[in-house]
Design a protein around this motif. Structure first.
Motif: not given
Length: 157
Positions: A75-83
């Motif tokens: 989830r952390i990496f997915q959020e980073q990718q979206q940002q």
């Protein structure tokens, strides 16, 4: 006799000239094929490196993550990718603003990872990151993107 030798030499010259482009074309074609094969292998390696699931699986294995940790890290990496994608989509920013925002996103991601990982796991993660940075710096063609080396801007005496 001289006429025959001259004609024969001329004939050999024409044959050699006709064969030369064909030979050169084959040699160039072979070089292009090798380059295409190299490019395909390189792109394949890049895709593997940028595949979030493969990256997560490798990290989970290296750091011995629990399934709960693995889900949180995903989830952390997915959020980073979206940002980061949102940041790339913004226009009208100068380079320094863009870099500052990207750095802020990375710092936020690191803080979240620190909360999820144990101290030992985070230390391993950080060591692996430093190793990747070292390897990127040792690549042929330069220390940073564009092939330029970072210069020491410290004071000189």
């Amino acid at each position: 006799m001289k006429k025959h030798l001259l004609s024969f030499a001329l004939f050999l010259g024409l044959v050699a000239a006709a064969a030369e482009p064909s030979f050169a074309a084959r040699a160039i074609s072979g070089q292009e094929q090798r380059q295409d094969d190299h490019d395909k292998d390189h792109r394949k390696g890049q895709r593997a490196a940028h595949d979030p699931q493969k990256r997560l699986d490798a990290m989970a294995k290296e750091l011995d993550l629990s399934s709960k940790q693995k889900d949180k890290v995903a989830r952390i990496f997915q959020e980073q990718q979206q940002q980061m994608q949102a940041l790339r989509g913004q226009s009208g920013q100068d380079r320094s603003q863009h870099k500052a925002q990207a750095q802020s996103i990375r710092q936020s991601t690191d803080k979240k990872l620190k909360d999820v990982l144990s101290k030992k796991q985070y230390a391993q993660f950080e060591a692996k990151r430093q190793e990747r940075m070292r390897q990127m710096g040792n690549r042929p063609g330069g220390k940073q993107r564009g092939g330029f080396e970072r210069r020491d801007t410290g004071s000189r005496s």
